[in-house]
Design a protein around this motif. Sequence first.
Motif, short mmCIF file in Angstrom:
data_model
loop_
_atom_site.label_atom_id
_atom_site.label_comp_id
_atom_site.label_asym_id
_atom_site.label_seq_id
_atom_site.Cartn_x
_atom_site.Cartn_y
_atom_site.Cartn_z
N VAL B 85 0.88 -1.16 0.00
CA VAL B 85 0.00 0.00 0.00
C VAL B 85 0.92 1.22 0.00
CG1 VAL B 85 -1.85 1.22 1.18
CG2 VAL B 85 -1.77 -1.28 1.24
N VAL B 86 0.80 2.04 -1.04
CA VAL B 86 1.84 3.04 -1.32
C VAL B 86 1.29 4.45 -1.51
CG1 VAL B 86 3.19 1.24 -2.48
CG2 VAL B 86 1.80 2.82 -3.85
N GLU B 87 2.17 5.41 -1.31
CA GLU B 87 1.93 6.76 -1.79
C GLU B 87 2.72 6.90 -3.09
OE1 GLU B 87 2.80 9.60 1.27
OE2 GLU B 87 1.59 8.49 2.72
N GLN B 88 2.01 7.17 -4.15
CA GLN B 88 2.61 7.17 -5.49
C GLN B 88 3.09 8.57 -5.86
OE1 GLN B 88 3.16 4.62 -8.04
NE2 GLN B 88 4.39 6.42 -8.55
N ALA B 89 4.40 8.73 -5.99
CA ALA B 89 4.96 10.03 -6.39
C ALA B 89 4.46 10.40 -7.77
CB ALA B 89 6.49 9.97 -6.38
N GLY B 90 4.04 11.64 -7.91
CA GLY B 90 3.55 12.13 -9.19
C GLY B 90 2.17 11.65 -9.56
#
Lengths: 127, 127
Positions: B85-90
């Motif tokens: 579960v991630v925070e997606q850059a851009g």
Amino acid sequence: MNWLDDVAFDERGLVAVVAQDAGSGRVLMVAWADRQALAETAASGQAVYFSRSRGRLWRKGEESGHRQTVREVRLDCDGDVVLYVVEQAGGIACHTGRASCFYRLLRDGQWQAVDPVLRDPELIYRR
Amino acid sequence: MNWLDDVAFDERGLVAVVAQDAGSGRVLMVAWADRQALAETAASGQAVYFSRSRGRLWRKGEESGHRQTVREVRLDCDGDVVLYVVEQAGGIACHTGRASCFYRLLRDGQWQAVDPVLRDPELIYRR
């Protein structure tokens, strides 16, 4: 031209399928589908997979009752993974009686079961 | 006892990884990881995969800049699929410049690209 021709099935004739809950957004499970499973899913609106262990089509919920009504079928950029966005009957996708198969969280260097068992598997499968 | 011992790597030493956006809940991509990729992901908090085509570790965003900061690592009931579960850059996970690799929706018997290209891939990879 058939949409199934755009799916990059592997050498076993299978493609990975991610099932996601349409309501909660949770990733519920990952399984496999063959051409027939995808065709039947699209035609019936119910999630169908291919069970490698049983070597046959697996109509999700056929034993547990926890069927999945498919709201969307998506394909990834490489064509080798399919996404089913579903409404999960009973709110339980996992054979352990939990909402999602991804109930183990990595914390403090170990996997911790952080999601509750919503229904005893013995009760789910004793029918 | 090591958490990596609970992961059911396949005969190639790989495990499938689903990446999900922590904010939108969208399924972003599915890729592979080996033992080292999982270990580095856990240690660094940045998503690391194993690129089958390149035959080496793939630190997501190393070329595109679209790194993934990992908020959760989860394991499924069979131990053979991992969820990041991630925070997606851009806000872009896909090499096509879209938010998610699952931008094709099955509609009227064909795959339709329903998600916008947020940034021209030529601009993403020309660095």
